[in-house]
Design an enzyme around this catalytic site. Sequence first.
Site, PDB file in Angstrom:
ATOM      1  N   TYR A 256      -2.279   0.018   9.918  1.00  0.00           N
ATOM      2  CA  TYR A 256      -2.077  -1.198   8.650  1.00  0.00           C
ATOM      3  C   TYR A 256      -1.424  -0.607   8.291  1.00  0.00           C
ATOM      4  O   TYR A 256      -0.887  -1.613   7.398  1.00  0.00           O
ATOM      5  CB  TYR A 256      -3.520  -0.084   7.950  1.00  0.00           C
ATOM      6  CG  TYR A 256      -3.717  -0.600   6.468  1.00  0.00           C
ATOM      7  CD1 TYR A 256      -4.233  -1.996   5.972  1.00  0.00           C
ATOM      8  CD2 TYR A 256      -3.332   0.428   5.714  1.00  0.00           C
ATOM      9  CE1 TYR A 256      -3.931  -2.175   4.677  1.00  0.00           C
ATOM     10  CE2 TYR A 256      -3.460  -0.029   4.198  1.00  0.00           C
ATOM     11  CZ  TYR A 256      -3.985  -0.965   3.632  1.00  0.00           C
ATOM     12  OH  TYR A 256      -3.947  -1.235   2.539  1.00  0.00           O
TER      13      TYR A 256
ATOM     14  N   SER B 222       0.966  -1.573   0.479  1.00  0.00           N
ATOM     15  CA  SER B 222       0.308   0.392  -0.026  1.00  0.00           C
ATOM     16  C   SER B 222       1.486   0.509   0.047  1.00  0.00           C
ATOM     17  O   SER B 222       2.082   0.979   0.447  1.00  0.00           O
ATOM     18  CB  SER B 222      -1.560  -0.483   1.084  1.00  0.00           C
ATOM     19  OG  SER B 222      -1.658   0.897   1.662  1.00  0.00           O
TER      20      SER B 222
END
Length: 332
Positions: free
Chosen positions: A153, A128
């Site tokens: 995350y 990501s």
Amino acid sequence: MRFLVTGVAGFIGSQISKALLHDGHDVFGVDNLNAYYDVTYKQERLHQLQRLEGFEFRRLDIADHDTLLALPERDTIDRVIHLAAQAGVRYSLENPFAYADSNMTGHLAILEFCRRAAKAPMLIYASSSSVYGDDAVAPFKEDANVDRPVSLYAATKRADELMSQAYAKLYDIQQIGVRFFTVYGPWGRPDMAYWSFTDRILRGETIRVFNGGKMKRDFTYIDDAIDGLKAIATQDAVFTGERTHKLYNIGHNEPIALMDFIKTIEKATGKKARIALEPMQPGDVTETCADISRMQADYGYDPKISLETGIGRFVDWFTTQRVASGPAQRSF
Ligand SMILES: NC(=O)c1ccc[n+]([C@@H]2O[C@H](COP(=O)([O-])OP(=O)(O)OC[C@H]3O[C@@H](n4cnc5c(N)ncnc54)[C@H](O)[C@@H]3O)[C@@H](O)[C@H]2O)c1
């Protein structure tokens, strides 16, 4: 080729599977169909895939490594596209263990799957843009320092990259990690801002805009993201020297200010947004911008869809074909 696609009922997983099936490949897809967002969307994406030749599905939690490793299909897989994850930055403040289970135990289970699989499948996995944190210099290059995540995350996605690096070194597993930048479009994710803003603007409800709107995002239209991912998944990898692990940004290289993004949705919906300005949220970053020169050089990646066109297509889908609008109008 026969692909294992994890997170196959998800936004990106369903779209890459559709593209591979249309090209004549086989897809064995797994997903646990969790309820992080309305599961109707996942079921509907699956129904669409189940109509296509060459598709098989098994409901499975990848963190259940015993079941994953014992899959009878294991030795038939040529390549693995690993997209299953607990996504979302803000939810990682509420439910951190979902990230440890799906993103870390799950990623390790997939690495072990590849290590044990008979055909030594290449692994393509989702990382990501959030790994760049809040102090990388834009545009973000793949070799920038990524040791300062600002959310759990991001930390789990970075941990995946490091586990992959170790497995490449230890077992020579070919791996490509893809750092996606805010992928959006039809059949997308209800938890993301483009979806909730569109929904609320259409209903005349107030939208919450964080950091006083002083944020930028490099929005990537789903078709562009799939073009890049499919090129990586179907071509030979471009490794140099002894390395068998490489990272690529898949973005658009055109950061858009949040207020301009809202104006784009206003234009597409024909409605004015009611805005509540709020402080920066923990875990958020102020700007993302992908340097895509590595993808351009190795795969000829060339994102084409402007935000205006992409949001126009999304709003069109949202208002006419969304699952809630009834089965008669659905098309994938
Ligand atoms: N969409 C984006 O903008 C974006 C940006 C950066 C990174 N990513 C990454 O790309 C990947 C795909 O994202 P997406 O937008 O399609 O998300 P998504 O939530 O729509 O898809 C993920 C799918 O994985 C499944 N899943 C989650 N945990 C699982 C588990 N333990 N076992 C089996 N299945 C599980 C979910 O049910 C879901 O269907 C994710 O790894 C995400 O972190 C996405």
